[in-house]
Design a protein around this motif. Structure first.
Motif, PDB file in Angstrom:
ATOM      1  N   ALA A 112       0.832  -1.210   0.000  1.00 17.64           N
ATOM      2  CA  ALA A 112       0.000   0.000   0.000  1.00 17.64           C
ATOM      3  C   ALA A 112       0.858   1.248   0.000  1.00 17.64           C
ATOM      4  O   ALA A 112       0.604   2.201  -0.740  1.00 17.64           O
ATOM      5  N   HIS A 113       1.919   1.244   0.843  1.00 17.31           N
ATOM      6  CA  HIS A 113       2.815   2.420   0.876  1.00 17.31           C
ATOM      7  C   HIS A 113       3.520   2.615  -0.473  1.00 17.31           C
ATOM      8  O   HIS A 113       3.651   3.731  -0.970  1.00 17.31           O
ATOM      9  N   VAL A 114       3.977   1.491  -1.075  1.00 15.67           N
ATOM     10  CA  VAL A 114       4.706   1.588  -2.349  1.00 15.67           C
ATOM     11  C   VAL A 114       3.793   2.088  -3.459  1.00 15.67           C
ATOM     12  O   VAL A 114       4.148   2.994  -4.227  1.00 15.67           O
ATOM     13  N   GLU A 115       2.584   1.534  -3.573  1.00 14.59           N
ATOM     14  CA  GLU A 115       1.678   1.935  -4.637  1.00 14.59           C
ATOM     15  C   GLU A 115       1.226   3.366  -4.453  1.00 14.59           C
ATOM     16  O   GLU A 115       1.083   4.119  -5.419  1.00 14.59           O
ATOM     17  N   LEU A 116       0.968   3.749  -3.191  1.00 10.00           N
ATOM     18  CA  LEU A 116       0.579   5.151  -2.945  1.00 10.00           C
ATOM     19  C   LEU A 116       1.736   6.077  -3.284  1.00 10.00           C
ATOM     20  O   LEU A 116       1.548   7.147  -3.881  1.00 10.00           O
ATOM     21  N   GLY A 117       2.948   5.666  -2.924  1.00  9.09           N
ATOM     22  CA  GLY A 117       4.120   6.494  -3.266  1.00  9.09           C
ATOM     23  C   GLY A 117       4.263   6.647  -4.767  1.00  9.09           C
ATOM     24  O   GLY A 117       4.574   7.731  -5.287  1.00  9.09           O
ATOM     25  N   ALA A 118       4.040   5.555  -5.522  1.00  4.68           N
ATOM     26  CA  ALA A 118       4.124   5.620  -6.984  1.00  4.68           C
ATOM     27  C   ALA A 118       3.086   6.562  -7.545  1.00  4.68           C
ATOM     28  O   ALA A 118       3.359   7.350  -8.471  1.00  4.68           O
ATOM     29  N   ALA A 119       1.848   6.501  -7.008  1.00  4.47           N
ATOM     30  CA  ALA A 119       0.794   7.378  -7.494  1.00  4.47           C
ATOM     31  C   ALA A 119       1.117   8.833  -7.193  1.00  4.47           C
ATOM     32  O   ALA A 119       0.897   9.730  -8.033  1.00  4.47           O
ATOM     33  N   LEU A 120       1.625   9.094  -5.976  1.00  5.66           N
ATOM     34  CA  LEU A 120       1.981  10.474  -5.614  1.00  5.66           C
ATOM     35  C   LEU A 120       3.141  10.983  -6.497  1.00  5.66           C
ATOM     36  O   LEU A 120       3.177  12.150  -6.876  1.00  5.66           O
ATOM     37  N   LEU A 121       4.080  10.116  -6.811  1.00  5.71           N
ATOM     38  CA  LEU A 121       5.195  10.482  -7.697  1.00  5.71           C
ATOM     39  C   LEU A 121       4.679  10.861  -9.079  1.00  5.71           C
ATOM     40  O   LEU A 121       5.094  11.868  -9.664  1.00  5.71           O
ATOM     41  N   GLU A 122       3.725  10.079  -9.569  1.00  8.28           N
ATOM     42  CA  GLU A 122       3.168  10.375 -10.896  1.00  8.28           C
ATOM     43  C   GLU A 122       2.406  11.683 -10.885  1.00  8.28           C
ATOM     44  O   GLU A 122       2.404  12.415 -11.882  1.00  8.28           O
ATOM     45  N   ARG A 123       1.736  12.013  -9.753  1.00  3.95           N
ATOM     46  CA  ARG A 123       0.985  13.277  -9.650  1.00  3.95           C
ATOM     47  C   ARG A 123       1.913  14.471  -9.436  1.00  3.95           C
ATOM     48  O   ARG A 123       1.496  15.620  -9.539  1.00  3.95           O
ATOM     49  N   GLY A 124       3.177  14.232  -9.048  1.00  3.09           N
ATOM     50  CA  GLY A 124       4.110  15.322  -8.822  1.00  3.09           C
ATOM     51  C   GLY A 124       4.190  15.780  -7.380  1.00  3.09           C
ATOM     52  O   GLY A 124       4.824  16.797  -7.094  1.00  3.09           O
ATOM     53  N   ASP A 125       3.568  15.044  -6.472  1.00  2.55           N
ATOM     54  CA  ASP A 125       3.629  15.399  -5.048  1.00  2.55           C
ATOM     55  C   ASP A 125       4.805  14.637  -4.451  1.00  2.55           C
ATOM     56  O   ASP A 125       4.669  13.593  -3.809  1.00  2.55           O
ATOM     57  N   TYR A 126       5.998  15.189  -4.630  1.00  7.01           N
ATOM     58  CA  TYR A 126       7.215  14.475  -4.304  1.00  7.01           C
ATOM     59  C   TYR A 126       7.436  14.309  -2.802  1.00  7.01           C
ATOM     60  O   TYR A 126       7.908  13.265  -2.340  1.00  7.01           O
ATOM     61  N   ASP A 127       7.077  15.313  -2.037  1.00  3.31           N
ATOM     62  CA  ASP A 127       7.256  15.211  -0.584  1.00  3.31           C
ATOM     63  C   ASP A 127       6.417  14.062  -0.025  1.00  3.31           C
ATOM     64  O   ASP A 127       6.898  13.240   0.783  1.00  3.31           O
ATOM     65  N   ALA A 128       5.158  14.009  -0.442  1.00  7.30           N
ATOM     66  CA  ALA A 128       4.275  12.946   0.037  1.00  7.30           C
ATOM     67  C   ALA A 128       4.754  11.587  -0.456  1.00  7.30           C
ATOM     68  O   ALA A 128       4.692  10.583   0.281  1.00  7.30           O
ATOM     69  N   ALA A 129       5.230  11.526  -1.702  1.00  5.97           N
ATOM     70  CA  ALA A 129       5.729  10.261  -2.234  1.00  5.97           C
ATOM     71  C   ALA A 129       6.912   9.776  -1.425  1.00  5.97           C
ATOM     72  O   ALA A 129       7.009   8.580  -1.071  1.00  5.97           O
ATOM     73  N   ILE A 130       7.825  10.706  -1.098  1.00  6.38           N
ATOM     74  CA  ILE A 130       9.000  10.342  -0.297  1.00  6.38           C
ATOM     75  C   ILE A 130       8.576   9.822   1.078  1.00  6.38           C
ATOM     76  O   ILE A 130       9.114   8.831   1.591  1.00  6.38           O
ATOM     77  N   HIS A 131       7.550  10.470   1.677  1.00  5.08           N
ATOM     78  CA  HIS A 131       7.063  10.049   2.988  1.00  5.08           C
ATOM     79  C   HIS A 131       6.553   8.612   2.926  1.00  5.08           C
ATOM     80  O   HIS A 131       6.876   7.780   3.798  1.00  5.08           O
ATOM     81  N   GLU A 132       5.729   8.295   1.921  1.00  3.73           N
ATOM     82  CA  GLU A 132       5.156   6.952   1.819  1.00  3.73           C
ATOM     83  C   GLU A 132       6.238   5.915   1.537  1.00  3.73           C
ATOM     84  O   GLU A 132       6.223   4.813   2.097  1.00  3.73           O
ATOM     85  N   LEU A 133       7.172   6.250   0.672  1.00  7.44           N
ATOM     86  CA  LEU A 133       8.203   5.284   0.318  1.00  7.44           C
ATOM     87  C   LEU A 133       9.162   5.041   1.475  1.00  7.44           C
ATOM     88  O   LEU A 133       9.635   3.906   1.686  1.00  7.44           O
ATOM     89  N   GLU A 134       9.448   6.098   2.249  1.00  6.26           N
ATOM     90  CA  GLU A 134      10.265   5.910   3.448  1.00  6.26           C
ATOM     91  C   GLU A 134       9.548   5.003   4.440  1.00  6.26           C
ATOM     92  O   GLU A 134      10.166   4.177   5.135  1.00  6.26           O
ATOM     93  N   ALA A 135       8.198   5.136   4.516  1.00 10.43           N
ATOM     94  CA  ALA A 135       7.416   4.284   5.417  1.00 10.43           C
ATOM     95  C   ALA A 135       7.522   2.828   4.995  1.00 10.43           C
ATOM     96  O   ALA A 135       7.632   1.912   5.836  1.00 10.43           O
TER      97      ALA A 135
END
Length: 957
Positions: A24-47
């Protein structure tokens, strides 16, 4: 969608089987990365990574997120995440590609290339592989590894022909490769580069950089209109791009619009200060074109100052040397010798031929040092600057001949450079202006000119005789028809019976009476041998020589210690109406060399038509003639009346003899000789010898030096006229017209081939290829086994594949042979070497390519991938074969027509160059003959009062 996104989506299909909370964290991070929300993507991927630090996909996406965000320190974090991803999963192609792109942004070209190289074997999807190959090619291009760049970019273009970016990069790589290898403009690599760039330029949104490079390439190829279109389109896309502005400025300068070029340079300076070296370079060229050398040299200095320090990079050092070279040549052309010498001593030029030549021209440099520098320059390379410097040094040494030779070599090396001819013309002009006006000086100058002019060497002996004639006694030739009393006259003149009398015509010889301390004689034979004889032998020699001996003798010298002979040499010739053929040439030679002529008329036959003709010829040769009416002793008591009547008769002849003769003196040679031997004053007076001696003294002896000089000048004038005719015959006027016609025909042929033959050949090849496809399609329909049910496949046996391969190979071979035949026929060439080049560079090359293309798997691919699902119609199979055969329009254009155009272009350029060189050589020969051979003759004639050299030049002599 960029390369990262495509790889990310491709990778998501093969994610690890992991727990749902990490997923869930990885897929959400990928979606946030695609949307351009890099801070949030980094947060999810670090989780996600907090739960599993070796999760390769999470590490990969985290690296991409840091790369996209680009905050301070993010690049290091991105690189660390990508390195961990590569360690976590073996063969993680996407991570290698991402790391390569990151390293490329950081300027680590070696690292970027290594990452992309590792990724390539791991990628199976063809389109993704092509994009990575294109990226790797771009990196190699930045690294200046041009062969590798071309190789990778060719792969990318082969897989994706419509990829404008890859086409543009390949075009730039090919262009730089051709330039680096020194290939001539218009060569096959240049043509391939142009084709790639033009394909890239046809994209809906072409790159401004591609259009700029294309414009520069077209400008270098002389396609000015197309270059202008490309550069203006580039400016529409990127109006403030300094590089494009500078390229457009170079185009304007080429068009002769210096003001527009200057404006583009200033616009570029305002847009990108870091390009100031190129800006100042363009400004320098503008100043040089507008005739402001000082401003141009100042701009060159500014351009050099704007470059990085020496040794900063090979590219900047090469650019520095090129700018220094331009400035050096401008300074040399403007004769700014101090500036040229300083430039010649600059790093990068000091050991070059032109740099050494410039150093040798310092005005205060000692002559031995200047000569040493010039010799080093010549040993390095034979250039126009080296030869001009050599001419300047030879002028310092006072060696005009060596200076002229060096200038002639310079003119041959650079036919379009006016300096060698201008300096050569000035050198010859000064030599002509320094000509003397007095006779001896003119004779010496003529002799020197003939001595140093091999083309006129045949005239040198005559010139030497002219010079020697001034220092010898007056040469008096006694002439008349046979039996006119010439020998008696000579003996009476000298007071001694020296000349033989009573000889017969067949044994008559030409006799020269000269002063000698002792009496004697010398026989000179026709084979240039001679023998001395004693005085006792002279009478017998002159009177009793047999006919065969007389024919061998050229002339006889009679030496006698008589004071009169110290002032005058007397030539006694046989009568012209009875002279033997063996003596005719020698007699006429003495007549031409004579300073003055005494013509003896016989009292009872004076004034015959043959005498008038002979006298007219002698007078036309510029000789002064004294007439002697001989044998008046035959007239008896009424001699005085008879003589007056005869004299009046001579002056009353048709056309008159008075204009041909200085004076006619009545004379009796017999009485004069007898009176002098007997010392009988009455007999001497009756012979009229005193009047004759007075006439000779006044007309000839007293004016001996003046007569000799006048005769020498006349003979020199005639010699120079002959020299001029000989020189004019050497000037190749007719050949120039023939060469100009040959050049025009060559240019017309080149235009016809470019405009008519190549487009027509393109149509013929397409038509022939279409026939091949149709034939192959029909054969395929014969052997293929159609699918038997809706979801089945068409099938063919391995033997069918071999048959189709052989058929295509055979038909392609015939198609290429026909095209070659048409090209050879159109060229009209039979030269085996040229035909071998045509095969190597065009038709043989295409045959090898086509065979490799077919046998390299394309036919197999058609059978395995295309044919099983293909609609079995002739049209469908033909279209499929066209796509998979080396006869598609794009392949024919790239692999056959483009090399053919390049070959023809080089061929006609070579022909035109050869014709132009022939014209240049003939023009130089003409100039050399005019300046070195002809105009000095005109100057000598002018000094003699002949033809004005200026008039001769205006008349095109």
């Amino acid at each position: 969608m960029d390369l990262f996104d495509r790889f990310n989506r491709f990778a998501s299909q093969f994610g690890e089987l992991i727990a749902d909370d990490i997923r869930a964290h990885v897929e959400l991070g990928a979606a946030l990365l695609e949307r351009g929300d890099y801070d949030a993507a980094i947060h999810e991927l670090e989780a996600a990574l907090a739960r599993r630090r070796d999760h390769a996909r999470a590490l990969y996406l985290l690296g991409l997120s840091y790369m996209r965000r680009g905050a301070a320190g993010d690049r290091a974090l991105a690189q660390g995440a990508l390195v961990q991803a590569i360690s976590a999963r073996e063969g993680f192609a996407e991570a290698h590609v991402a790391l390569g792109q990151l390293l490329l942004r950081e300027g680590d070209l070696e690292g970027a290339a290594e990452s992309l190289r590792v990724a390539l074997p791991l990628i199976g999807e063809p389109s993704l592989r092509a994009e990575v190959e294109g990226s790797l090619g771009a990196v190699y291009l930045k690294m200046d590894r041009l062969d590798r760049a071309v190789r990778e970019l060719r792969k990318a273009v082969a897989q994706s022909p419509d990829n404008a970016e890859a086409q543009g990069l390949l075009g730039q790589a090919l262009l730089r490769s051709a330039q680096k290898k020194g290939e001539p403009e218009g060569g096959p690599t240049f043509e391939a580069a142009r084709l790639c760039l033009q394909r890239a330029a046809r994209a809906e949104q072409p790159s401004a950089g591609v259009l700029k490079v294309l414009g520069e390439l077209l400008l270098a190829a002389g396609q000015i209109a197309d270059s202008e279109k490309a550069l203006l389109r580039a400016l529409e896309i990127a109006p403030n791009d300094a590089g494009t502005l500078l390229s457009l400025g170079a185009l304007r300068l080429h068009q002769g619009d210096v003001a527009a070029a200057h404006e583009q340079a200033l616009r570029a300076a305002a847009q990108r200060p870091e390009s100031m070296a190129d800006v100042h370079l363009l400004l320098a060229r503008c100043h040089a074109r507008s005739g402001s050398p000082d401003q141009a040299l100042a701009a060159y200095d500014l351009a050099l100052g704007a470059l990085p320090a020496p040794s900063a990079s090979a590219e900047s050092d090469g650019k520095r040397t090129a700018i220094l070279g331009e400035a050096l040549h401008l300074a040399l052309k403007q004769r700014l010798l101090g500036k040229a010498a300083r430039l010649g001593m600059a790093r990068g030029l000091r050991e070059t031929a032109d740099g050494l030549a410039a150093q040798s021209l310092l005005p205060d440099l000692p002559l031995p040092e200047a000569m040493a520098l010039q010799q080093r320059a010549l040993a390095t390379e034979d250039t126009v600057e080296v030869r001009l410097a050599g001419a300047a040094i030879e002028r310092r040494r006072g060696n005009a001949a060596a200076a002229a030779a060096s200038l002639r070599r310079a003119a041959a090396l650079a036919p379009g450079d006016p300096r060698p001819r201008e300096e050569l013309g000035e050198l010859y002009r000064k030599e002509r202006e320094g000509l003397p006006r007095e006779t001896y000086g003119l004779l010496s100058a003529a002799q020197r000119h003939l001595l140093h002019t091999p083309e006129l060497a045949s005239l040198l002996p005559e010139a030497s005789l002219l010079l020697a004639a001034l220092d010898r006694p007056l040469l008096l030739t006694v002439m008349g028809e046979f039996n006119s009393g010439k020998s008696t006259f000579v003996n009476a003149l000298l007071g001694e019976e020296v000349a033989p009398m009573g000889i017969t015509p067949t044994t008559a010889t030409i006799n020269i009476l000269k002063y000698g301390r002792e009496r004697g004689g010398r026989v000179v034979y026709r084979d240039d041998t001679s023998r001395d004889v004693s005085w006792a032998e002279v009478p017998a020699l002159l009177k009793a020589v047999d006919e065969s001996e007389a024919r061998r003798i050229r002339f006889v010298e009679v030496l006698y210690p008589l004071e009169t002979l110290q002032r005058v040499n007397v030539v006694d010739t046989p009568g012209l109406n009875s002279i033997e053929p063996e003596h005719e040439a020698t007699a006429r030679e003495f007549i031409s060399q004579a300073d003055a002529v005494v013509w003896l008329f016989t009292i009872d036959q004076a004034g015959k038509a043959t005498e008038r003709e002979a006298l007219g010829t002698i007078r036309a040769d510029g000789k002064q003639i004294l007439g002697v009416l001989n044998k008046i002793d035959r007239l008896g008591p009424a001699a005085e009346v008879a003589v007056s009547a005869i004299l009046e008769h001579l002056h009353d002849q048709a056309a008159g003899l008075g204009d041909l003769l200085e004076l006619v003196v009545p004379f009796s040679g017999r009485d004069a000789l007898l009176g002098r031997k007997r010392n009988d004053e009455d007999l001497i007076a009756r012979s009229n010898l005193p009047a004759l001696m007075e006439a000779l003294e006044q007309r000839f002896f007293a004016r001996s030096q003046m007569i000799k000089q006048a005769a020498a000048r006349g003979r020199l004038h005639a010699l120079l006229l002959r020299a001029r005719a000989l020189a004019e015959g050497l000037i190749p006027a007719a050949r120039k017209e023939e060469s100009q016609q040959a050049l025009r025909l060559c240019q017309a042929d080149a235009l016809i081939f470019a405009r008519d033959f190549v487009p027509a050949e393109r149509r013929r090849l397409i038509a022939d290829a279409d026939e091949v496809h149709k034939l192959a399609a029909r054969e395929t329909l014969d052997f293929v086994r159609p699918r038997g049910w809706p979801f089945g496949e068409n099938r063919a046996a391995p033997a069918d594949r071999d048959f189709l391969l052989g058929l295509l190979d055979e038909k392609l071979l015939g198609m290429v042979a026909a095209s070659r035949g048409r090209a050879v026929e159109a060229l009209g060439e039979k030269d085996e070497g040229l035909l071998r080049l045509l095969d190597e560079q065009v038709f043989g090359r295409y045959r090898a390519f086509a065979r490799g293309y077919l046998r390299g798997g394309k036919v197999d691919d058609f059978f395995v991938r295309v044919l099983p699902k293909l609609e079995l119609t002739e049209a469908a199979i033909g279209r499929a074969l066209e796509r998979d055969a080396p006869t598609s329009i794009d392949i024919l254009e790239a692999e056959l027509l483009t090399p053919l155009r390049a070959f023809l272009d080089l061929r006609f350029r070579a022909l035109q160059g050869s014709r132009q060189k022939q014209l240049d050589d003939e023009d130089l020969l003409r100039f050399d003959l005019e300046e070195r051979v002809l105009y000095p003759i005109e100057a000598l004639l002018a000094a003699l009062g002949g033809v004005d050299p200026g008039t001769a030049r205006a008349e095109g002599l």
